[in-house]
Design an enzyme around this catalytic site. Structure first.
Site, short mmCIF file in Angstrom:
data_model
loop_
_atom_site.label_atom_id
_atom_site.label_comp_id
_atom_site.label_asym_id
_atom_site.label_seq_id
_atom_site.Cartn_x
_atom_site.Cartn_y
_atom_site.Cartn_z
N TYR A 254 -11.40 1.76 10.76
CA TYR A 254 -12.61 2.05 9.96
C TYR A 254 -12.91 0.98 8.90
O TYR A 254 -13.90 1.08 8.21
CB TYR A 254 -12.49 3.41 9.27
CG TYR A 254 -11.20 3.61 8.49
CD1 TYR A 254 -11.05 3.08 7.22
CD2 TYR A 254 -10.12 4.29 9.03
CE1 TYR A 254 -9.87 3.24 6.51
CE2 TYR A 254 -8.94 4.46 8.35
CZ TYR A 254 -8.81 3.93 7.08
OH TYR A 254 -7.64 4.08 6.40
N LYS A 255 -12.05 -0.03 8.75
CA LYS A 255 -12.31 -1.06 7.74
C LYS A 255 -13.16 -2.17 8.36
O LYS A 255 -14.30 -1.92 8.71
CB LYS A 255 -10.98 -1.55 7.15
CG LYS A 255 -10.31 -0.44 6.31
CD LYS A 255 -8.96 -0.82 5.73
CE LYS A 255 -8.42 0.35 4.87
NZ LYS A 255 -7.02 0.17 4.49
N ARG B 95 -12.91 -4.35 -7.24
CA ARG B 95 -12.60 -4.98 -5.95
C ARG B 95 -13.86 -5.12 -5.10
O ARG B 95 -14.63 -4.16 -4.97
CB ARG B 95 -11.57 -4.10 -5.24
CG ARG B 95 -10.95 -4.71 -4.00
CD ARG B 95 -9.89 -3.79 -3.44
NE ARG B 95 -10.50 -2.65 -2.77
CZ ARG B 95 -9.93 -1.96 -1.77
NH1 ARG B 95 -8.71 -2.29 -1.35
NH2 ARG B 95 -10.53 -0.94 -1.21
N ASP C 61 1.32 -4.79 8.77
CA ASP C 61 0.17 -3.92 8.58
C ASP C 61 -1.06 -4.83 8.45
O ASP C 61 -1.14 -5.66 7.54
CB ASP C 61 0.37 -3.07 7.32
CG ASP C 61 -0.72 -2.02 7.16
OD1 ASP C 61 -1.85 -2.25 7.62
OD2 ASP C 61 -0.43 -0.97 6.55
N PHE D 255 0.84 -1.19 0.00
CA PHE D 255 0.00 0.00 0.00
C PHE D 255 0.88 1.25 0.00
O PHE D 255 1.85 1.33 0.76
CB PHE D 255 -0.90 -0.02 1.24
CG PHE D 255 -2.00 0.99 1.20
CD1 PHE D 255 -3.17 0.74 0.49
CD2 PHE D 255 -1.88 2.20 1.87
CE1 PHE D 255 -4.19 1.68 0.46
CE2 PHE D 255 -2.91 3.14 1.84
CZ PHE D 255 -4.07 2.87 1.13
C1 LIG Z 1 -6.22 1.32 4.23
C2 LIG Z 1 -4.75 1.11 4.43
C3 LIG Z 1 -3.98 2.07 5.11
C4 LIG Z 1 -4.60 3.38 5.50
O1 LIG Z 1 -3.79 4.20 6.28
P1 LIG Z 1 -4.44 5.50 6.94
O2 LIG Z 1 -3.33 6.14 7.64
O3 LIG Z 1 -5.55 5.05 7.81
O4 LIG Z 1 -5.00 6.33 5.83
C5 LIG Z 1 -2.66 1.78 5.37
N1 LIG Z 1 -2.10 0.61 4.94
C6 LIG Z 1 -2.81 -0.32 4.27
C7 LIG Z 1 -2.18 -1.59 3.85
C8 LIG Z 1 -4.16 -0.08 3.98
O5 LIG Z 1 -4.86 -0.99 3.29
#
Ligand SMILES: *Cc1c(COP(=O)(O)O)cnc(C)c1O
Length: 414
Positions: free
Chosen positions: A224-225, A373, A199, A127
């Protein structure tokens, strides 16, 4: 294989041990939600809590709430609840800030623990924010202290050389949904003296995670996921207890101080996981996340995982049963042990397909350049929803509805 029928799916719903959980969410009528991996749906108890925090705690109890409504304990309390979902024993998870900021903290800690090593190794296609946070550290510290190396997933093991300080992995790939064997990779990394940061953005609340058993050093993830904490909910951070005494995170704000209300000019870090706090917690959003986590109180992650695998297996089978959908090519691994709780399909017109689906009430998302997705959340998705979604998808393709010019217009958030 005998074709999957609507009757069969109805039967799966009847046998589903999680079926009653759907009633605990407030969902829009007439839509099927495949984006719980991006923004979880709202547990009804979250609304009640938000009202209570605003109507009573803030407006009436005012500043006493820090003590009387335990606002000050929220980061630890929410961390404990999340800890139970990710295999973390007490006192190792704290709720705070965003995943990106928490990555900065644990990356800095890990690099400080490895003064003779410089490389942060990660999987290709990780990501972007994870990559960007390392790039920011390189700018801050210089290449002699921090260097990002990205290798294809199959090459990770070989790349674990003596200059690698940290192996930074995302357990479930945000595009393909590929799931890594964190336990195995952690063991190999540790044999080479490499620290491991994981992560859990697309893992926490979606599948069983065993951070303590796997001996992961640090982890981060989103509220939030799959944890359904609401838009912009605070994130979480895990640090294994064995490191607490010797680590130093650089965002040493007053909330991480051993005695914040001594107002001492000298920073002395807290002994426990609280040392990862920086500033004042986001009380309103953290309260909402705290309430939302209640939906996990009477279910096991094994149950969630079983249904998740059932949902993704059935959905893909339905896609394969539609001749019209032959152009959709699945990039998510078919082996259960290699996929998370999502399916990703490549299609040249993925963006338009996604927009047309949303118009018809099937909420999925698009990831550049060509991926449709779909996230599967076992707490509120039904097996029959899959039937309807695939029927609509097929109809959109057969009728060529997705070719309408309005579906080609790119929105700011995809
Ligand atoms: C959604 C996601 C994030 C989001 O990071 P934020 O700091 O909450 O915006 C980070 N890493 C991964 C792998 C994600 O899927």
């Amino acid at each position: 294989m005998t074709p999957l029928t609507l009757e069969q799916l109805q039967q799966y719903d009847q046998q589903d041990l999680l079926a009653h959980k759907r009633a605990e969410f407030t969902l829009p009528e007439q839509s099927i939600y495949f984006d719980g991996n991006s923004l979880g749906a709202m547990p009804s108890c979250a609304l009640q809590r938000a009202k209570d925090v605003l109507e009573r705690q803030w407006s009436q109890d005012l500043i006493q709430s820090w003590n009387s409504n335990q606002w000050i304990d929220l980061p630890f309390k929410v961390g404990e609840q999340i800890g139970r979902l990710i295999g973390a024993g007490s006192g190792q998870v704290i709720c705070c800030d965003s995943t990106s900021v928490n990555l900065f903290k644990v990356l800095s800690c890990a690099l400080l623990m490895q003064p003779k090593r410089t490389v942060v190794l990660t999987q290709q296609g990780n990501f972007p924010t994870d990559l960007y946070m390392v790039q920011g550290l390189t700018r801050l510290l210089g290449e002699s202290r921090c260097q990002l190396v990205e290798v294809p997933e199959q090459g990770l093991e070989q790349a674990l050389t003596s200059d690698v300080a940290v192996l930074m992995l995302t357990q479930v790939d945000f595009r393909s949904g590929r799931l890594l064997d964190i336990q195995r990779l952690t063991q190999i990394a540790h044999e080479q003296g490499v620290l491991v940061i994981v992560d859990l953005a697309h893992s926490a609340g979606a599948l069983p995670v065993e951070l303590d058993t796997w001996q992961v050093d640090f982890a981060v993830g989103c509220g939030y996921k799959y944890l359904n904490g609401g838009p912009g909910a605070p994130a979480f951070l895990y640090a294994a207890k064995r490191h607490h005494a010797q680590i130093h995170q650089p965002l040493s704000g007053w909330m991480g101080h051993k005695a914040p209300f001594s107002f001492s000019p000298q920073y002395v870090k807290s002994d426990g996981i609280e040392q990862f706090l920086t500033g004042t917690p986001a009380v309103i959003s953290m309260s909402v996340l705290d309430a939302a986590l209640q939906v996990f109180s009477d279910v096991s992650m094994q149950q969630i995982r079983e249904k998740s695998l059932g949902l993704t297996r059935c959905f893909h089978q339905l896609v394969q049963q539609q001749a019209a959908l032959a152009e959709l090519s699945l990039i998510t691994p078919l082996k259960p042990e290699e996929r998370g709780s999502q399916l990703a399909y490549q299609h040249p017109a993925a963006y338009a397909l996604c927009q047309a689906l949303i118009k018809r009430g099937v909420i999925a998302d698009f990831r550049a350049p060509d991926i449709l997705r779909l996230g599967f959340t076992p707490l509120y998705l039904r097996y029959v929803d899959l039937w309807q979604a695939v029927e609509i998808l097929s109809d959109i393709v057969v009728s060529k509805e997705y070719l309408k010019p309005e579906y080609a217009i790119r929105q700011k958030v995809t």
